[in-house]
Write a protein that holds these residues in place. Structure first.
Motif, PDB file in Angstrom:
ATOM      1  N   LEU A  49      -1.327   8.410   1.518  1.00 20.82           N
ATOM      2  CA  LEU A  49      -1.999   7.501   0.384  1.00 20.82           C
ATOM      3  C   LEU A  49      -3.693   7.100   0.747  1.00 20.82           C
ATOM      4  CD1 LEU A  49       0.602   6.180  -2.404  1.00 20.82           C
ATOM      5  CD2 LEU A  49      -0.624   8.193  -2.491  1.00 20.82           C
ATOM      6  N   TYR A  50      -3.282   7.027   1.761  1.00 23.54           N
ATOM      7  CA  TYR A  50      -4.780   6.978   2.824  1.00 23.54           C
ATOM      8  C   TYR A  50      -6.429   7.780   2.401  1.00 23.54           C
ATOM      9  CZ  TYR A  50      -8.173   4.950   5.825  1.00 23.54           C
ATOM     10  OH  TYR A  50      -9.454   4.301   7.005  1.00 23.54           O
TER      11      TYR A  50
ATOM     12  N   LEU B 214       0.611  -1.503   0.358  1.00 27.06           N
ATOM     13  CA  LEU B 214      -0.058   0.384  -0.154  1.00 27.06           C
ATOM     14  C   LEU B 214       0.779   0.953   0.266  1.00 27.06           C
ATOM     15  CD1 LEU B 214      -2.884  -0.471   2.506  1.00 27.06           C
ATOM     16  CD2 LEU B 214      -2.849  -1.323   0.383  1.00 27.06           C
ATOM     17  N   ASP B 215       1.608   0.917  -0.138  1.00 27.36           N
ATOM     18  CA  ASP B 215       2.581   2.028   0.257  1.00 27.36           C
ATOM     19  C   ASP B 215       2.730   2.924  -1.373  1.00 27.36           C
ATOM     20  OD1 ASP B 215       3.718   1.565   2.143  1.00 27.36           O
ATOM     21  OD2 ASP B 215       5.874   0.904   1.367  1.00 27.36           O
ATOM     22  N   ASP B 216       2.831   2.893  -2.173  1.00 28.72           N
ATOM     23  CA  ASP B 216       2.173   3.873  -3.996  1.00 28.72           C
ATOM     24  C   ASP B 216       1.159   3.348  -4.163  1.00 28.72           C
ATOM     25  OD1 ASP B 216       2.421   1.241  -4.619  1.00 28.72           O
ATOM     26  OD2 ASP B 216       4.459   1.273  -6.176  1.00 28.72           O
ATOM     27  N   ARG B 217       0.012   3.702  -3.446  1.00 24.98           N
ATOM     28  CA  ARG B 217      -1.449   3.440  -4.072  1.00 24.98           C
ATOM     29  C   ARG B 217      -2.552   3.994  -2.870  1.00 24.98           C
ATOM     30  NH1 ARG B 217       0.796  -1.514  -5.415  1.00 24.98           N
ATOM     31  NH2 ARG B 217       0.957  -1.999  -7.691  1.00 24.98           N
ATOM     32  N   GLU B 218      -3.237   4.772  -3.925  1.00 25.63           N
ATOM     33  CA  GLU B 218      -4.139   5.031  -2.634  1.00 25.63           C
ATOM     34  C   GLU B 218      -4.704   4.134  -2.133  1.00 25.63           C
ATOM     35  OE1 GLU B 218      -6.958   7.808  -4.810  1.00 25.63           O
ATOM     36  OE2 GLU B 218      -5.337   9.504  -5.084  1.00 25.63           O
TER      37      GLU B 218
ATOM     38  N   TYR C 178       4.210   1.422   8.219  1.00 23.31           N
ATOM     39  CA  TYR C 178       4.248   1.562   6.589  1.00 23.31           C
ATOM     40  C   TYR C 178       4.323   2.721   5.957  1.00 23.31           C
ATOM     41  CZ  TYR C 178      -1.120   2.968   5.164  1.00 23.31           C
ATOM     42  OH  TYR C 178      -2.012   4.162   4.652  1.00 23.31           O
ATOM     43  N   ARG C 179       4.325   3.318   5.413  1.00 18.17           N
ATOM     44  CA  ARG C 179       4.248   4.500   4.832  1.00 18.17           C
ATOM     45  C   ARG C 179       3.447   4.957   3.678  1.00 18.17           C
ATOM     46  NH1 ARG C 179       9.679   1.511   3.693  1.00 18.17           N
ATOM     47  NH2 ARG C 179       8.830   1.359   1.644  1.00 18.17           N
ATOM     48  N   GLY C 180       2.845   4.765   3.559  1.00 13.14           N
ATOM     49  CA  GLY C 180       1.688   4.926   2.640  1.00 13.14           C
ATOM     50  C   GLY C 180       0.682   5.670   3.190  1.00 13.14           C
TER      51      GLY C 180
END
Length: 203
Positions: free
Chosen positions: A143-144, A120-124, A138-140
């Motif tokens: 994008l939440y 989920l780090d690079d996707r909405e 996590y790093r996302g």
């Protein structure tokens, strides 16, 4: 040619979260292309699993026996093992599918497992709550999206309380219904508007 939608199964599988989706993928009523899809279960092994509702499911196949070319989508229901080594093979398979351009749909706790794996780090995306995913480190987080269900490219995510919205995103991504039929379907199941039923029956 029939395409297979794979449903990952594991102990504590949250039965109710994917019911709307798989029932309407597997049942050809209102489909644009009846017979295009079938649903199959996939486990880490071929041993039976027990769902959260206490149902016993024997997987149709195993993770090591399928690849992106064998599947139209991988669906991951919520569970109580998302943060353990038991779920890791499913998160790995999800990454493999996404890297190959095959859709993955995850709801509830399975989004936590994907967050732990960096998916989920690079996707909405969405989940049960932003705080739930933040707790895994996590790093996302940027994008939440605070929505019932979110689709970004080939990834569908949803909150545990949004099984109908989750199904709508899946049905749209797989192009199961035409747009008007999907709108009527959601009017009936999502908005609980009887007009949706009459619209569907008229098709």
């Amino acid at each position: 040619m029939t395409e297979t939608v794979h449903v990952a199964v594991y102990d504590t599988f949250a039965d109710w979260e994917i019911g709307y989706a798989i029932a309407h993928i597997n049942k050809p009523l209102w489909h644009k292309d009846p017979g295009r899809y079938t649903v199959a279960t996939v486990g880490a092994t071929d041993r039976p699993i027990t769902t959260m509702g206490g149902m016993r499911v024997v997987p149709d196949t195993t993770l090591d026996a399928i690849g992106p070319g064998d599947s139209a989508m991988l669906i991951l229901a919520g569970n109580d093992i998302w943060h353990t080594a038991q779920f890791a093979p499913f998160a790995d398979k999800a990454r493999e599918f996404l890297d190959a351009g095959v859709p993955v749909a995850a709801i509830c706790g399975s989004t936590g497992g994907l967050a732990l794996a960096g998916v989920l780090d690079d996707r909405e995306h969405t989940s049960n709550a932003a705080e739930f995913l933040q707790s895994v480190g996590y790093r996302g987080g940027h994008l939440y999206r605070d929505e019932p269900a979110v689709t970004d490219r080939d990834l569908v995510t949803a909150s545990a309380t949004a099984p109908v919205e989750f199904a709508r995103e899946i049905l749209e991504r797989l192009d199961v219904f035409d747009p008007d039929t999907l709108a009527s379907w959601f009017r009936l199941y999502g908005l609980r508007d009887p007009a949706g039923f009459h619209e569907l029956m008229a098709r």
